[in-house]
Design a protein around this motif. Structure first.
Motif, PDB file in Angstrom:
ATOM      1  N   TRP A 122       0.676  -0.971   0.048  1.00  0.00           N
ATOM      2  CA  TRP A 122      -0.162   0.062  -0.175  1.00  0.00           C
ATOM      3  C   TRP A 122       0.902   1.101  -0.069  1.00  0.00           C
ATOM      4  N   ASP A 123       0.762   2.056  -0.987  1.00  0.00           N
ATOM      5  CA  ASP A 123       1.530   3.487  -1.004  1.00  0.00           C
ATOM      6  C   ASP A 123       0.810   4.706  -1.005  1.00  0.00           C
ATOM      7  N   GLN A 124      -0.397   4.521  -0.572  1.00  0.00           N
ATOM      8  CA  GLN A 124      -1.089   5.881  -0.706  1.00  0.00           C
ATOM      9  C   GLN A 124      -1.014   6.336   0.666  1.00  0.00           C
ATOM     10  N   GLY A 125      -0.994   7.636   0.872  1.00  0.00           N
ATOM     11  CA  GLY A 125      -1.175   8.355   2.294  1.00  0.00           C
ATOM     12  C   GLY A 125      -2.437   8.187   2.855  1.00  0.00           C
ATOM     13  N   VAL A 126      -2.464   8.241   4.104  1.00  0.00           N
ATOM     14  CA  VAL A 126      -3.668   8.123   4.867  1.00  0.00           C
ATOM     15  C   VAL A 126      -4.045   9.292   5.569  1.00  0.00           C
ATOM     16  N   GLY A 127      -5.265   9.851   5.150  1.00  0.00           N
ATOM     17  CA  GLY A 127      -5.831  10.967   5.835  1.00  0.00           C
ATOM     18  C   GLY A 127      -6.079  10.776   7.294  1.00  0.00           C
ATOM     19  N   VAL A 149      -6.870  -6.108  23.482  1.00  0.00           N
ATOM     20  CA  VAL A 149      -7.304  -7.470  23.164  1.00  0.00           C
ATOM     21  C   VAL A 149      -6.837  -7.646  21.742  1.00  0.00           C
ATOM     22  N   PRO A 150      -6.438  -9.120  21.326  1.00  0.00           N
ATOM     23  CA  PRO A 150      -6.278  -9.367  19.847  1.00  0.00           C
ATOM     24  C   PRO A 150      -7.282  -8.662  18.776  1.00  0.00           C
ATOM     25  N   HIS A 151      -6.787  -8.319  17.914  1.00  0.00           N
ATOM     26  CA  HIS A 151      -7.786  -7.610  16.946  1.00  0.00           C
ATOM     27  C   HIS A 151      -7.339  -7.756  15.547  1.00  0.00           C
ATOM     28  N   GLU A 152      -8.215  -8.151  14.477  1.00  0.00           N
ATOM     29  CA  GLU A 152      -8.195  -8.562  13.225  1.00  0.00           C
ATOM     30  C   GLU A 152      -7.601  -7.339  12.172  1.00  0.00           C
ATOM     31  N   VAL A 153      -7.513  -6.226  12.657  1.00  0.00           N
ATOM     32  CA  VAL A 153      -7.149  -5.159  11.840  1.00  0.00           C
ATOM     33  C   VAL A 153      -5.884  -4.426  12.067  1.00  0.00           C
ATOM     34  N   ILE A 154      -5.599  -4.313  13.345  1.00  0.00           N
ATOM     35  CA  ILE A 154      -4.444  -3.915  14.082  1.00  0.00           C
ATOM     36  C   ILE A 154      -3.456  -4.690  14.644  1.00  0.00           C
ATOM     37  N   GLY A 155      -3.887  -5.898  15.107  1.00  0.00           N
ATOM     38  CA  GLY A 155      -2.787  -6.766  15.935  1.00  0.00           C
ATOM     39  C   GLY A 155      -3.344  -6.868  17.160  1.00  0.00           C
ATOM     40  N   MET A 156      -3.435  -5.946  17.921  1.00  0.00           N
ATOM     41  CA  MET A 156      -3.892  -5.484  19.312  1.00  0.00           C
ATOM     42  C   MET A 156      -4.710  -4.190  19.409  1.00  0.00           C
ATOM     43  N   GLN A 175      -9.142   3.616   4.981  1.00  0.00           N
ATOM     44  CA  GLN A 175      -7.861   3.255   4.581  1.00  0.00           C
ATOM     45  C   GLN A 175      -7.152   2.290   5.516  1.00  0.00           C
ATOM     46  N   SER A 176      -7.352   2.600   6.894  1.00  0.00           N
ATOM     47  CA  SER A 176      -6.619   1.726   7.840  1.00  0.00           C
ATOM     48  C   SER A 176      -7.088   0.405   7.913  1.00  0.00           C
ATOM     49  N   HIS A 177      -8.527   0.158   7.500  1.00  0.00           N
ATOM     50  CA  HIS A 177      -8.909  -1.254   7.490  1.00  0.00           C
ATOM     51  C   HIS A 177      -8.486  -1.987   6.294  1.00  0.00           C
ATOM     52  N   MET A 178      -8.388  -1.319   5.153  1.00  0.00           N
ATOM     53  CA  MET A 178      -8.035  -1.694   3.813  1.00  0.00           C
ATOM     54  C   MET A 178      -6.267  -2.105   4.046  1.00  0.00           C
ATOM     55  N   ILE A 179      -5.839  -1.435   4.488  1.00  0.00           N
ATOM     56  CA  ILE A 179      -4.105  -1.639   4.841  1.00  0.00           C
ATOM     57  C   ILE A 179      -3.797  -3.159   5.413  1.00  0.00           C
ATOM     58  N   GLY A 180      -4.970  -3.150   6.746  1.00  0.00           N
ATOM     59  CA  GLY A 180      -4.835  -4.425   7.481  1.00  0.00           C
ATOM     60  C   GLY A 180      -5.297  -5.358   6.521  1.00  0.00           C
ATOM     61  N   ASP A 192       2.158  -6.678  18.224  1.00  0.00           N
ATOM     62  CA  ASP A 192       2.286  -5.270  18.258  1.00  0.00           C
ATOM     63  C   ASP A 192       3.208  -4.769  16.936  1.00  0.00           C
ATOM     64  N   HIS A 193       3.154  -3.673  16.723  1.00  0.00           N
ATOM     65  CA  HIS A 193       4.105  -3.032  15.863  1.00  0.00           C
ATOM     66  C   HIS A 193       3.623  -3.693  14.153  1.00  0.00           C
ATOM     67  N   THR A 194       2.523  -3.690  14.182  1.00  0.00           N
ATOM     68  CA  THR A 194       1.962  -4.240  12.785  1.00  0.00           C
ATOM     69  C   THR A 194       1.874  -2.634  11.825  1.00  0.00           C
ATOM     70  N   PRO A 195       1.726  -2.848  10.632  1.00  0.00           N
ATOM     71  CA  PRO A 195       1.689  -1.759   9.633  1.00  0.00           C
ATOM     72  C   PRO A 195       0.452  -0.660  10.377  1.00  0.00           C
ATOM     73  N   VAL A 196      -0.980  -1.167  10.664  1.00  0.00           N
ATOM     74  CA  VAL A 196      -1.758  -0.556  10.839  1.00  0.00           C
ATOM     75  C   VAL A 196      -1.421   0.491  12.190  1.00  0.00           C
ATOM     76  N   ARG A 197      -0.804  -0.648  13.213  1.00  0.00           N
ATOM     77  CA  ARG A 197      -0.298   0.162  14.496  1.00  0.00           C
ATOM     78  C   ARG A 197       0.615   1.268  14.328  1.00  0.00           C
ATOM     79  N   LYS A 198       1.519   1.106  13.205  1.00  0.00           N
ATOM     80  CA  LYS A 198       2.541   2.031  13.041  1.00  0.00           C
ATOM     81  C   LYS A 198       2.000   3.154  12.392  1.00  0.00           C
ATOM     82  N   VAL A 199       0.888   3.160  11.675  1.00  0.00           N
ATOM     83  CA  VAL A 199       0.342   4.406  10.982  1.00  0.00           C
ATOM     84  C   VAL A 199      -0.433   5.162  12.069  1.00  0.00           C
ATOM     85  N   LEU A 200      -1.083   4.327  13.195  1.00  0.00           N
ATOM     86  CA  LEU A 200      -1.708   5.256  14.009  1.00  0.00           C
ATOM     87  C   LEU A 200      -0.598   5.891  15.041  1.00  0.00           C
TER      88      LEU A 200
END
Length: 397
Positions: A122-127, A149-156, A175-180, A192-200
């Motif tokens: 994924w190479d698009q910026g996230v607003g 708690v464990p989570h499917e989109v962000i990891g935790m 966009q965050s859900h699609m990245i996940g 921890d330290h998943t792509p979606v977590r790093k974005v947030l």
């Protein structure tokens, strides 16, 4: 400031122990206007309802206390749900988050950074958008309350997610859900330290660093529906999240010696009223179910597919047709491009032919399901007052 309160126990913290921690978190603070951001009823077992109630009573005599449940894309809580979860707090203190309208843009996470953390997937910026109240300068304290708690989109789940997704806008959520989804749930769940977590994390550090924002995080279990709070962590840095993740990985993840052949999941009717939420039964078990296995979901409270009318419409239109098919549809259809979280949900909710999924519901009719593309080539059986919708052929149902 680092983590400034931490309490852990095997048997669960008592109400008085939790109250002691909340009092300590307010020491030295003189506040006149406070915003509490707890989860909604879908996180009933987080014990955030009790914590929100205790904070309200600690603060109400000295400050205006507003409460903004982190709904994300979920439907607003009912009056009965508010009372059951938060107790005797007056209902006029609660503000409904509208993820399509009540938001302000606070910045953009650059596409180059996102490409570097997603292996170029994924190479698009996230607003980044948040509810406008979070940026309101009249609040001199904002407390984000919730469960790790464990989570499917962000990891935790939780920490910055409670703010940017739970109280976020359409762009951020989509966009965050699609990245996940593109990166792959199996690469992230429970980590921890998943792509979606790093974005947030990036957005929190760059766009909200000047806000008076503190995190109040719990780790809980609920044996026999009795909530046990094994950990309470309060502070304003990432250390709070990391401490909670360590405990949650111990308490909320079960490791198996071999895959499950048949798994039965019961969805509490008070919490799960749509497949949008009920498909957590798929997310949380798919890594444990062996190839050719079966998941049976007992979903008496499920009456619809999406939490709002637009998402419901898209799920009915495209169905849970498998990751590759959804990605193909995503490229071809503007309505999915404009609602990326729906596309991500369709990907997460498919078994991709790896195992069979049967949903047992009471309040969705045969005719209603037949009108949608959900069942596609599959068969559907009416068992008394229960519709059975098997997954197969690419994970459709």
């Amino acid at each position: 400031m680092e983590l400034f309160y931490k309490a852990q126990t095997e048997d669960g913290l008592s109400k008085s122990e939790i109250l002691e921690g909340l009092k300590k978190s307010l020491e030295g603070k003189t506040v006149k206007k406070v915003l509490l951001i707890p989860p909604d009823f879908t996180r009933f077992h987080s014990n955030a309802g009790l914590i929100t109630n205790l904070y309200y009573h600690l603060l109400k005599d000295q400050a205006q206390v507003d409460i903004l449940p982190a709904l994300g894309t979920h439907e607003p809580m009912s009056a009965n749900e508010i009372t059951e979860m938060y107790g005797d707090i007056p209902h006029d203190r609660f503000i409904v988050h509208n993820w399509r309208e009540d938001i302000v843009h606070v910045g953009e996470v650059p596409g180059s950074y996102i490409s570097s953390i997603t292996d170029g997937l994924w190479d698009q910026g996230v607003g980044m958008e948040v509810n406008r109240l979070i940026m309101d300068p009249t609040y001199d304290l904002i407390l984000s309350i919730g469960q790790v708690v464990p989570h499917e989109v962000i990891g935790m789940a939780n920490h910055a997610k409670n703010v940017f997704v739970g109280c976020g806008g359409k762009t951020t959520i989509n966009q965050s859900h699609m990245i996940g989804a593109v990166y792959g749930m199996e690469r992230m769940m429970g980590k921890d330290h998943t792509p979606v977590r790093k974005v947030l994390d990036y957005a929190l550090e760059h766009f909200l660093k000047d806000r008076p924002l503190y995190f109040v995080l719990t780790v809980t279990t609920a044996p026999k529906n009795v909530i046990k709070t094994h950990g309470l962590f309060i502070g304003n840095t990432r250390k709070v999240l990391e401490e909670a993740i360590t405990v949650s990985q111990e308490k909320n993840i079960n490791w198996l010696d071999k895959g499950i052949k048949k798994c039965v999941v019961y969805l509490d009717p008070k919490e799960f009223k749509s497949t949008w939420l009920g498909n957590k039964s798929i997310y949380r078990t798919r890594m444990a179910i062996e190839d050719g296995g079966e998941l049976i979901v007992l979903a008496a409270g499920v009456t619809k597919f999406g939490e709002d009318s637009k998402i419901d419409e898209l799920i009915r239109k495209y169905g849970y047709c498998g990751r590759l098919k959804v990605l193909e549809l995503f490229k071809q259809n503007e309505d999915l491009k404009k609602n990326m979280s729906a596309a991500a949900h369709l990907i997460h909710s498919s078994s991709d032919s790896r195992f069979k999924i049967t949903y047992a519901v009471k309040n969705i009719t045969q005719a209603e399901v037949k009108k949608s593309t959900l069942i596609q080539q599959n068969t559907m059986k009416l068992l008394k007052d229960t519709i059975q919708i098997p997954y197969n052929q690419g994970g459709t149902h």
